[in-house]
Design a protein around this motif. Structure first.
Motif, PDB file in Angstrom:
ATOM      1  N   GLU A  19       0.826  -1.207   0.000  1.00 17.07           N
ATOM      2  CA  GLU A  19       0.000   0.000   0.000  1.00 17.07           C
ATOM      3  C   GLU A  19       0.859   1.254   0.000  1.00 17.07           C
ATOM      4  O   GLU A  19       0.559   2.232  -0.699  1.00 17.07           O
ATOM      5  CB  GLU A  19      -0.927   0.002   1.222  1.00 17.07           C
ATOM      6  N   GLN A  20       1.945   1.249   0.779  1.00  9.08           N
ATOM      7  CA  GLN A  20       2.840   2.402   0.797  1.00  9.08           C
ATOM      8  C   GLN A  20       3.497   2.621  -0.564  1.00  9.08           C
ATOM      9  O   GLN A  20       3.632   3.763  -1.023  1.00  9.08           O
ATOM     10  CB  GLN A  20       3.925   2.196   1.856  1.00  9.08           C
ATOM     11  N   ALA A  21       3.898   1.541  -1.194  1.00  9.31           N
ATOM     12  CA  ALA A  21       4.554   1.653  -2.496  1.00  9.31           C
ATOM     13  C   ALA A  21       3.592   2.199  -3.549  1.00  9.31           C
ATOM     14  O   ALA A  21       3.959   3.059  -4.363  1.00  9.31           O
ATOM     15  CB  ALA A  21       5.109   0.303  -2.928  1.00  9.31           C
ATOM     16  N   ILE A  22       2.369   1.698  -3.543  1.00  4.30           N
ATOM     17  CA  ILE A  22       1.381   2.177  -4.517  1.00  4.30           C
ATOM     18  C   ILE A  22       1.063   3.644  -4.273  1.00  4.30           C
ATOM     19  O   ILE A  22       0.949   4.441  -5.227  1.00  4.30           O
ATOM     20  CB  ILE A  22       0.092   1.325  -4.443  1.00  4.30           C
ATOM     21  N   ALA A  23       0.947   4.025  -3.012  1.00  6.38           N
ATOM     22  CA  ALA A  23       0.676   5.432  -2.687  1.00  6.38           C
ATOM     23  C   ALA A  23       1.824   6.321  -3.150  1.00  6.38           C
ATOM     24  O   ALA A  23       1.607   7.414  -3.698  1.00  6.38           O
ATOM     25  CB  ALA A  23       0.446   5.588  -1.184  1.00  6.38           C
ATOM     26  N   ALA A  24       3.060   5.864  -2.953  1.00  3.52           N
ATOM     27  CA  ALA A  24       4.228   6.638  -3.393  1.00  3.52           C
ATOM     28  C   ALA A  24       4.248   6.767  -4.912  1.00  3.52           C
ATOM     29  O   ALA A  24       4.559   7.837  -5.452  1.00  3.52           O
ATOM     30  CB  ALA A  24       5.510   5.972  -2.894  1.00  3.52           C
ATOM     31  N   ALA A  25       3.905   5.686  -5.601  1.00  3.48           N
ATOM     32  CA  ALA A  25       3.872   5.718  -7.067  1.00  3.48           C
ATOM     33  C   ALA A  25       2.787   6.659  -7.569  1.00  3.48           C
ATOM     34  O   ALA A  25       2.997   7.405  -8.540  1.00  3.48           O
ATOM     35  CB  ALA A  25       3.664   4.320  -7.617  1.00  3.48           C
ATOM     36  N   ARG A  26       1.625   6.641  -6.936  1.00 10.70           N
ATOM     37  CA  ARG A  26       0.540   7.550  -7.326  1.00 10.70           C
ATOM     38  C   ARG A  26       0.967   9.006  -7.130  1.00 10.70           C
ATOM     39  O   ARG A  26       0.695   9.872  -7.971  1.00 10.70           O
ATOM     40  CB  ARG A  26      -0.723   7.255  -6.519  1.00 10.70           C
ATOM     41  N   HIS A  27       1.617   9.261  -6.016  1.00 11.02           N
ATOM     42  CA  HIS A  27       2.095  10.623  -5.745  1.00 11.02           C
ATOM     43  C   HIS A  27       3.089  11.064  -6.816  1.00 11.02           C
ATOM     44  O   HIS A  27       2.990  12.184  -7.361  1.00 11.02           O
ATOM     45  CB  HIS A  27       2.750  10.672  -4.362  1.00 11.02           C
ATOM     46  N   LEU A  28       4.049  10.202  -7.134  1.00 10.40           N
ATOM     47  CA  LEU A  28       5.053  10.556  -8.135  1.00 10.40           C
ATOM     48  C   LEU A  28       4.419  10.711  -9.512  1.00 10.40           C
ATOM     49  O   LEU A  28       4.781  11.617 -10.274  1.00 10.40           O
ATOM     50  CB  LEU A  28       6.140   9.481  -8.170  1.00 10.40           C
ATOM     51  N   GLU A  79       2.530  -2.675 -10.853  1.00  7.84           N
ATOM     52  CA  GLU A  79       1.599  -1.558 -10.705  1.00  7.84           C
ATOM     53  C   GLU A  79       2.341  -0.229 -10.541  1.00  7.84           C
ATOM     54  O   GLU A  79       1.911   0.803 -11.063  1.00  7.84           O
ATOM     55  CB  GLU A  79       0.667  -1.803  -9.518  1.00  7.84           C
ATOM     56  N   VAL A  80       3.456  -0.247  -9.842  1.00  5.34           N
ATOM     57  CA  VAL A  80       4.268   0.970  -9.700  1.00  5.34           C
ATOM     58  C   VAL A  80       4.707   1.471 -11.067  1.00  5.34           C
ATOM     59  O   VAL A  80       4.568   2.666 -11.387  1.00  5.34           O
ATOM     60  CB  VAL A  80       5.486   0.692  -8.792  1.00  5.34           C
ATOM     61  N   PHE A  81       5.216   0.580 -11.899  1.00  4.43           N
ATOM     62  CA  PHE A  81       5.664   0.994 -13.230  1.00  4.43           C
ATOM     63  C   PHE A  81       4.491   1.406 -14.117  1.00  4.43           C
ATOM     64  O   PHE A  81       4.622   2.345 -14.912  1.00  4.43           O
ATOM     65  CB  PHE A  81       6.468  -0.132 -13.883  1.00  4.43           C
ATOM     66  N   ARG A  82       3.365   0.740 -13.991  1.00  7.77           N
ATOM     67  CA  ARG A  82       2.197   1.095 -14.804  1.00  7.77           C
ATOM     68  C   ARG A  82       1.714   2.500 -14.449  1.00  7.77           C
ATOM     69  O   ARG A  82       1.437   3.323 -15.337  1.00  7.77           O
ATOM     70  CB  ARG A  82       1.076   0.080 -14.581  1.00  7.77           C
ATOM     71  N   LEU A  83       1.618   2.792 -13.166  1.00  5.35           N
ATOM     72  CA  LEU A  83       1.126   4.098 -12.725  1.00  5.35           C
ATOM     73  C   LEU A  83       2.042   5.229 -13.176  1.00  5.35           C
ATOM     74  O   LEU A  83       1.582   6.252 -13.698  1.00  5.35           O
ATOM     75  CB  LEU A  83       1.000   4.107 -11.197  1.00  5.35           C
ATOM     76  N   ILE A  84       3.338   5.059 -12.976  1.00  7.52           N
ATOM     77  CA  ILE A  84       4.282   6.111 -13.335  1.00  7.52           C
ATOM     78  C   ILE A  84       4.335   6.304 -14.842  1.00  7.52           C
ATOM     79  O   ILE A  84       4.366   7.431 -15.349  1.00  7.52           O
ATOM     80  CB  ILE A  84       5.676   5.788 -12.763  1.00  7.52           C
ATOM     81  N   SER A  85       4.299   5.202 -15.583  1.00  3.82           N
ATOM     82  CA  SER A  85       4.405   5.288 -17.041  1.00  3.82           C
ATOM     83  C   SER A  85       3.167   5.891 -17.682  1.00  3.82           C
ATOM     84  O   SER A  85       3.242   6.411 -18.802  1.00  3.82           O
ATOM     85  CB  SER A  85       4.686   3.906 -17.626  1.00  3.82           C
ATOM     86  N   ALA A  86       2.040   5.835 -17.010  1.00  2.89           N
ATOM     87  CA  ALA A  86       0.843   6.495 -17.527  1.00  2.89           C
ATOM     88  C   ALA A  86       1.025   8.008 -17.567  1.00  2.89           C
ATOM     89  O   ALA A  86       0.420   8.698 -18.396  1.00  2.89           O
ATOM     90  CB  ALA A  86      -0.371   6.134 -16.675  1.00  2.89           C
ATOM     91  N   SER A  87       1.873   8.530 -16.692  1.00  3.58           N
ATOM     92  CA  SER A  87       2.158   9.966 -16.682  1.00  3.58           C
ATOM     93  C   SER A  87       3.367  10.319 -17.533  1.00  3.58           C
ATOM     94  O   SER A  87       3.353  11.306 -18.269  1.00  3.58           O
ATOM     95  CB  SER A  87       2.400  10.442 -15.244  1.00  3.58           C
TER      96      SER A  87
END
Length: 401
Positions: A19-28, A79-87
């Motif tokens: 959860e912390q990692a996903i939240a950090a990825a969303r923030h970035l 999921e971290v890479f997917r979220l960041i790469s969408a931006s």
């Protein structure tokens, strides 16, 4: 000249949960949206964002707890890479090889090498790739040489597709030593290392995926790791390809998100549609439905592939379970490739001529999709999948499947 992470080495966080990692990825990812067009058009490196990636602790999420890392799941990594790469998929691609190299260290490094290198990663050091070589027979043809001199081991050669090297603290590259391929880990800066951003691809413009020149570079024998024998089971390829697929899924998501917003706010309907908004064009509605469905399917296969990797005991790797992981990831990669290309092309079609105007920067989605999906030909994914199911043939073992 390298642009490394010295300023954040002593304050990289360690994330303790998915959860912390996903939240950090969303923030970035939210931070990365601003300036994405400008960075692409002017080739501005996302240095501050990359430093945030490291400082937030995202660089060590796959390092096992015994080495001080988070030891998080492959589902979270994808999921971290997917979220960041969408931006910003360039920001997503820069640390891609960092994680592939973590997997390599876990699979092939000695206990002492694992402790030294992975502890450095947890502290905030970034691993950068000295990629394949130009003008060779294929990507696995290595001409760079490690030579024993009176001063010790030195490495000479030239590499390309060196994503992440310019921003790394430790350069990692392959060279031949006594007719055997070795992976050399070279702390930066280092005498004899020149990293040149001569990447001129139409997409992924700020990845600095250019040339690394190595001229009699001193190499510590303690930081040499042999590449595995062809028959040794490994998850290196599956993990590397999972990240590739996640980046493509992110590109597709970013393209679709921007397409929907552009259709709603900035495009006008075709004259024969007899609607007042382009968002009510029945053909566009059907197209959006198809692309959304295809993306949902691609994301589902990406999640399934990560779960397959998570289910495998890395202390009990076999040819069969490694093949199962590679095939699951290959199936995801087929769909993420297709939907990234289709969504980024449909974005321009739905937007009409005004969608091609430079100020919108919408073309970057297709350029990024077309460039990134060329890394590993999807035609060889479908071949491997078919051969596996039809003939029980296990896929090749290397970093590309």
């Amino acid at each position: 000249m390298t642009q490394n992470s010295d300023e954040i080495i002593n304050r990289a966080a360690v994330l303790n949960s998915d959860e912390q990692a996903i939240a950090a990825a969303r923030h970035l990812a939210e931070q990365a949206k601003g300036g994405a067009v400008e960075r692409d058009q002017q080739r501005i490196y996302p240095i501050a964002l990359l430093n945030q990636f490291t400082a937030l602790g995202l660089g060590s999420i796959s390092v096992p707890c015994e080495f001080g890392g988070a030891g998080l799941s492959y589902q979270t990594l994808a999921e971290v890479f997917r979220l960041i790469s969408a931006s910003d998929p360039s920001l997503g691609q820069i640390p891609q090889n960092h994680f592939g190299l973590i997997q390599f260290i876990l699979g092939e490094g000695s206990a002492a090498q694992q402790q030294q290198l992975l502890s450095a990663v947890v502290q905030g050091k970034r691993l950068g790739n000295g990629g394949p070589e130009k003008n060779t027979k294929h990507t696995r043809d290595v001409q760079a040489q490690l030579v024993t001199t009176s001063q010790g081991l030195t490495l000479t050669g030239e590499k390309f597709y060196s994503t992440g090297a310019l921003f790394a603290d430790i350069l990692v590259t392959t060279a031949m030593h006594d007719q055997q391929p070795k992976m050399a880990f070279i702390p930066l800066p280092a005498s004899g290392v020149e990293i040149v951003d001569d990447w001129s691809g139409i997409g992924q413009r700020t990845t600095a995926s250019g040339t690394v020149k190595l001229q009699q570079v001193a190499v510590d024998p303690a930081l040499l790791i042999s590449l595995p024998a062809a028959e040794k089971p490994t998850l290196r390829g599956a993990v590397s390809q999972l990240i590739q697929a996640a980046i493509d899924a992110g590109i597709a998501q970013g393209a679709l998100d921007e397409a929907l917003e552009f259709v709603r706010s900035s495009s006008r309907p075709w004259v024969d549609a007899n609607v007042s908004r382009n968002a009510d064009d029945p053909y566009i509605l059907a197209d959006v439905g198809r692309i959304s469905t295809e993306l949902s399917a691609a994301n589902a296969l990406l999640t399934r592939a990560a779960r397959v990797l998570d289910s495998i005991d890395q202390q009990a790797l076999t040819a069969e379970n490694c093949a199962r992981a590679s095939i699951a990831v290959a199936e995801a990669k087929v769909l993420t490739t297709e939907v990234a290309l289709r969504a980024s092309e449909k974005l321009l079609e739905w937007g009409g001529s005004r969608g091609t105007l430079l100020r919108h920067g919408l073309d970057r989605h297709w350029r990024n999709a077309r460039t990134h999906t060329l890394h590993d030909p999807v035609r060889w994914k479908t071949h491997a999948i078919g051969n596996y199911y039809l003939n029980d043939a296990l896929p090749a073992r290397h970093a590309w499947i």
